[in-house]
Structures are given as structure tokens and as C-alpha cells.
Scaffold this motif. Structure first.
Motif, PDB file in Angstrom:
ATOM      1  N   VAL A 127      -3.297  10.551  -8.013  1.00 12.88           N
ATOM      2  CA  VAL A 127      -3.140  10.602  -6.563  1.00 12.88           C
ATOM      3  C   VAL A 127      -3.063  12.049  -6.090  1.00 12.88           C
ATOM      4  O   VAL A 127      -2.387  12.883  -6.685  1.00 12.88           O
ATOM      5  N   ASN A 178       2.233  13.471   5.273  1.00 12.16           N
ATOM      6  CA  ASN A 178       2.103  12.316   6.164  1.00 12.16           C
ATOM      7  C   ASN A 178       1.647  12.754   7.547  1.00 12.16           C
ATOM      8  O   ASN A 178       2.124  13.735   8.096  1.00 12.16           O
ATOM      9  N   THR A 198       2.721   1.823  -3.457  1.00  9.41           N
ATOM     10  CA  THR A 198       1.880   2.219  -4.591  1.00  9.41           C
ATOM     11  C   THR A 198       1.095   3.512  -4.345  1.00  9.41           C
ATOM     12  O   THR A 198       0.214   3.856  -5.121  1.00  9.41           O
ATOM     13  N   LYS A 199       1.435   4.214  -3.274  1.00  9.85           N
ATOM     14  CA  LYS A 199       0.625   5.371  -2.872  1.00  9.85           C
ATOM     15  C   LYS A 199       0.660   6.523  -3.872  1.00  9.85           C
ATOM     16  O   LYS A 199      -0.249   7.356  -3.881  1.00  9.85           O
ATOM     17  N   ASN A 200       1.677   6.588  -4.737  1.00 13.72           N
ATOM     18  CA  ASN A 200       1.798   7.702  -5.678  1.00 13.72           C
ATOM     19  C   ASN A 200       1.382   7.341  -7.102  1.00 13.72           C
ATOM     20  O   ASN A 200       1.573   8.139  -8.028  1.00 13.72           O
ATOM     21  N   ALA A 236      -3.525  -3.954  -1.903  1.00 14.67           N
ATOM     22  CA  ALA A 236      -3.667  -2.650  -2.550  1.00 14.67           C
ATOM     23  C   ALA A 236      -5.027  -2.540  -3.230  1.00 14.67           C
ATOM     24  O   ALA A 236      -5.659  -1.480  -3.201  1.00 14.67           O
ATOM     25  N   ARG A 254      -4.760   5.476  -9.134  1.00 12.49           N
ATOM     26  CA  ARG A 254      -5.494   4.390  -8.482  1.00 12.49           C
ATOM     27  C   ARG A 254      -6.147   3.436  -9.479  1.00 12.49           C
ATOM     28  O   ARG A 254      -6.208   2.228  -9.259  1.00 12.49           O
ATOM     29  N   THR A 257       0.832  -1.198   0.000  1.00 10.13           N
ATOM     30  CA  THR A 257       0.000   0.000   0.000  1.00 10.13           C
ATOM     31  C   THR A 257       0.870   1.252   0.000  1.00 10.13           C
ATOM     32  O   THR A 257       0.589   2.225  -0.701  1.00 10.13           O
ATOM     33  N   ALA A 258       1.945   1.221   0.792  1.00 12.63           N
ATOM     34  CA  ALA A 258       2.857   2.371   0.850  1.00 12.63           C
ATOM     35  C   ALA A 258       3.622   2.550  -0.463  1.00 12.63           C
ATOM     36  O   ALA A 258       3.810   3.674  -0.938  1.00 12.63           O
ATOM     37  N   ILE A 285      -7.747   0.395  -2.163  1.00 10.91           N
ATOM     38  CA  ILE A 285      -8.115   1.378  -3.186  1.00 10.91           C
ATOM     39  C   ILE A 285      -9.593   1.268  -3.535  1.00 10.91           C
ATOM     40  O   ILE A 285     -10.285   2.280  -3.690  1.00 10.91           O
ATOM     41  N   SER A 327      -6.377   0.240   8.268  1.00  8.81           N
ATOM     42  CA  SER A 327      -5.429  -0.221   7.254  1.00  8.81           C
ATOM     43  C   SER A 327      -4.696  -1.481   7.703  1.00  8.81           C
ATOM     44  O   SER A 327      -4.145  -2.216   6.879  1.00  8.81           O
TER      45      SER A 327
END
Length: 401
Positions: free
Chosen positions: A183, A188, A62-64, A107, A67, A59-60, A111, A327
Motif C-alpha cells: 500500500v 487523507n 483494509t486500506k493498509n 474490498a 492489495r 474498505t477503510a 481493489i 466508492s
């Protein structure tokens, strides 16, 4: 409801069907690849363990990324995985084929739920979540029995082919319906980390792990139980799984109504109810007609466990940290699947499939015992934490579908 939400639900149906499709054909796979049933159980527990370990990291990482792109890539991975599974020539290849998509599975869930909520007004977010999660329920009602039926009609490979086709349909649906979602850059929020110092958060997570372990110690091996104890054939097993799933949808709805009035009642008495049903299966499992009735009751109780688990994950959690703490819930869900499946497999290897009921009961009794522990809320969350009668969590009715 926005059509995007239904497309996301179809995607959830696809990935969940891929995860659970081996449940109905586990005995066949064990025989085909000449492995024990507990070794074949790694097709479930290996998938779940990978999800649990990779969840926070994937998840971290693919955060950028857009989606929609992530959703499509995950579904494409599941399509390839199912085709690889169908072409597997040995158990190792099949296991690797199962583990690869599990890396990216968390992920997709994160999402899909978030994107579904963004399609509606804030007040309708719970309804959007319930529609997206409906894909999970339908996978147990239609997906698992369907793949089991085709495996019995043709061979085990057909189960993975059907699962792959479902994911292709889901891929095309998301490609055509879901809008591109770049995104949004956000700072943070490290303040969320302080909630993890609260004991009640870890009590919630441990309860989820033990409860799910109790559920999957038996559920992962239902087909083997039906085959060896009730002496059902492949077609009968698929019908029983269908009955199990239909009862589950009904149970999810009714239990959601009941525990919305007293959520702690659901936490405490769900493990007891499931133990009682499984004990009935132990003593009457050799008779076909009584077992059919028991399977319906079993499905009714079992499936509501997902609803109660989701609710427990948000129990007494302050609203401002709810997204962060939730999460971690998929990881503990899948750790429960892993421990339950491994423990069930160990019992089968040691004493036979009939006795998996008792290892399940041990997990469920441990979860029941946790409901009597009420750690004090400390620090800055003490003033924000609401009483049990107030909605400091999403209510079960908002998860029911």
C-alpha cells in the motif's frame, strides 16, 4: 492488456458467480429446507444487504494491507463459504455461509478495479475497467446457467461445489499472476466530504437504488417465475438463464453505443423499456415459445441496467471527486438488490410470483420520475461541473464490455 487484468477479471467472475448462483436454484432450496420462496430470497437479499452495510467500513479497515493479500484472502473466504453452503444441513447455516463472504466482497471489487487501472497507462484505464468488469457479465452468461445446470443434473449442492471450484481456479490465477502490491501511504483528503452536500449526488444514488431494486424484484425470482408460470423444468430454466445472459452481453454493447451519444436518454428510458418487457412477460409468460423471445429481450434490456447504473454514479461528478463518490456506488447497488428482493418476496407471499412484475414496475417508475429532477449544483463544484453534453463522467462505452 496486462495478464494481471485478465486474472482480476477471473476473480470477479468467481465472486459474482458465488453471489448470483442461488438465483437459478432458489425454488429447489426453498423446497429442500422447507421455507417459503420469499424466505429463500434472503440468500440474495441478505448477501446484498451485508455488502451494502459493510462496504465503506471494510474498505477503510483494509486500506493498509497489501492489495494482493486482500484479494487472495477474499477468494479463500468464498471457497470456504461455498463448501460450507454445500454441506449445510439447515437454512440458517446456509444463510450464514452466504453472509460471511459478503462482508469482504466490497474490498475485492474496489481493489480489483483500482489495481486493474494501475496496470495500464492512464489513457487505457477505461479499457482496463471494462476487462475487469467483464467477469461480471460472464458470470451471468456462464456462471449462473452452469451452476443451475449442475444442480439439475445432480442436486443443489453441486451448484455451490462448482462455484467453489471456480473460486479456487481464480485464487490460483491471482496467486501466480498478480504482483505483490504494498500500500502506498497517502494523506487523507477530507475535502471530498464536501461533495456529499450536493443534492445531485444523492439524486444519483437514489436513482441507482430504485433502478436496481426494480431489476432484482423480478431477476432474483426468475427461476421461480419460469417454473411456476411458464412451467419449465430445471434444464429449461438453465437454458433460459443462458439465453438471458447472452442477450445481456449483446445489449450491454449496443446500449453503450446508443447512450454514449445521449446519456440522459439512457437514464430516462431504460426503466420504461424494462417495464414494457416485464409487462409482456406478465401477459405471455404462460406460453413457452413467446416467453423464450421475451426472455431474450428481457436479458438484452436488463443487463444494460448495470452499465447505466455505473454511468449514473459518475453523472455530473467533478473529476477530482469521482473516485470518492464512486466508492459509495456498490453500497447503493446492493441496497437496491436488497429492497428489490425483499419486495419481490413479499409480493410472492401475498399474491403469487406472477405479480412481481408490478412491484418491479413501481420501483422503475420511481427511478423514471427522478430523471425529471435537476437539482442545482452549488458551491465550489458549480464552476467545475460540466454540462450534460460534456464528459464529466466515464462514458457508457468505457463501461461496455
Amino acid at each position: 492488456m496486462n495478464k494481471t487484468i485478465y486474472a482480476l477479471s477471473l476473480g470477479v467472475f468467481g465472486v459474482a458467480t458465488s453471489e448470483f448462483c442461488v438465483i437459478g436454484i432458489l425454488p429447489v432450496l426453498a423446497k429442500t429446507f422447507n421455507v417459503s420462496i420469499d424466505t429463500a430470497g434472503w440468500l440474495m437479499s441478505g448477501f446484498a444487504l451485508t455488502v451494502a452495510l459493510c462496504g465503506p467500513f471494510i474498505t477503510a479497515l483494509t486500506k493498509n494491507i497489501n492489495r494482493k493479500t486482500i484479494l487472495l484472502l477474499v477468494l479463500a473466504t468464498f471457497v470456504i463459504s461455498n463448501m460450507m453452503s454445500a454441506l449445510s444441513t439447515n437454512f440458517t447455516v446456509l444463510l450464514i455461509s452466504r453472509i460471511i463472504p459478503a462482508i469482504f466482497y466490497p474490498a475485492f471489487w474496489a481493489i480489483a478495479l483500482t489495481l486493474g487501472m494501475k496496470q495500464v497507462a492512464p489513457k487505457d484505464a477505461p479499457k482496463a475497467i471494462s476487462v475487469v468488469m467483464m467477469g461480471l457479465s460472464i458470470s451471468t452468461v456462464i456462471g449462473v446457467p452452469l451452476t443451475t445446470y449442475f444442480a439439475d443434473l445432480f442436486n443443489w449442492k453441486a451448484s455451490f461445489i462448482i462455484s467453489g471450484i471456480v473460486n479456487i481456479i481464480a485464487f490460483l490465477s491471482l496467486l501466480l499472476v498478480v504482483p505483490s502490491t504494498p500500500v502506498e501511504r497517502k494523506k487523507n483528503n477530507t475535502q471530498n466530504l464536501t461533495i456529499l452536500k450536493e443534492p445531485f449526488v444523492w439524486i444519483n444514488y437514489l436513482y441507482i437504488l430504485l433502478k436496481i431494486a426494480g431489476m432484482f424484484a423480478t431477476y432474483s425470482y426468475l427461476a421461480d417465475y419460469f417454473t411456476k408460470i411458464t412451467h419449465m423444468n430445471g434444464a429449461q430454466v438453465s437454458l433460459m438463464l443462458l439465453l438471458f445472459g447472452i442477450a445481456g452481453i449483446l445489449g450491454n454493447w449496443i446500449v453503450g453505443k446508443i447512450v454514449s451519444k445521449n446519456v440522459h436518454l439512457g437514464f430516462r428510458y431504460f426503466p420504461v423499456a424494462l417495464i414494457l418487457v416485464e409487462v409482456l412477460a406478465y401477459f405471455f409468460g404462460t406460453w413457452f415459445i413467446p416467453m423464450t423471445v421475451i426472455i431474450f429481450i428481457w436479458g438484452f434490456v436488463h443487463t444494460s441496467g448495470f452499465l447505466i447504473g455505473n454511468t449514473r454514479g459518475a453523472y455530473k461528478i467533478p473529476r477530482e471527486t469521482l473516485e470518492f463518490t464512486n466508492s459509495f456506488v456498490p453500497s447503493f447497488f446492493n441496497l437496491g438488490v436488497t429492497f428489490g428482493t425483499i419486495a419481490g418476496g413479499w409480493v410472492i407471499k401475498s399474491t403469487g410470483v406472477h405479480n412481481i412484475i408490478w412491484i418491479s414496475a413501481a420501483f422503475l417508475l420511481s427511478a423514471f420520475a427522478l430523471t425529471f429532477i435537476h437539482p442545482r449544483v452549488r458551491g465550489k463544484y458549480q464552476e467545475n461541473n460540466l454540462s450534460e453534453s460534456e464528459e464529466s463522467y466515464l462514458s457508457p462505452e468505457q463501461f461496455a464490455h
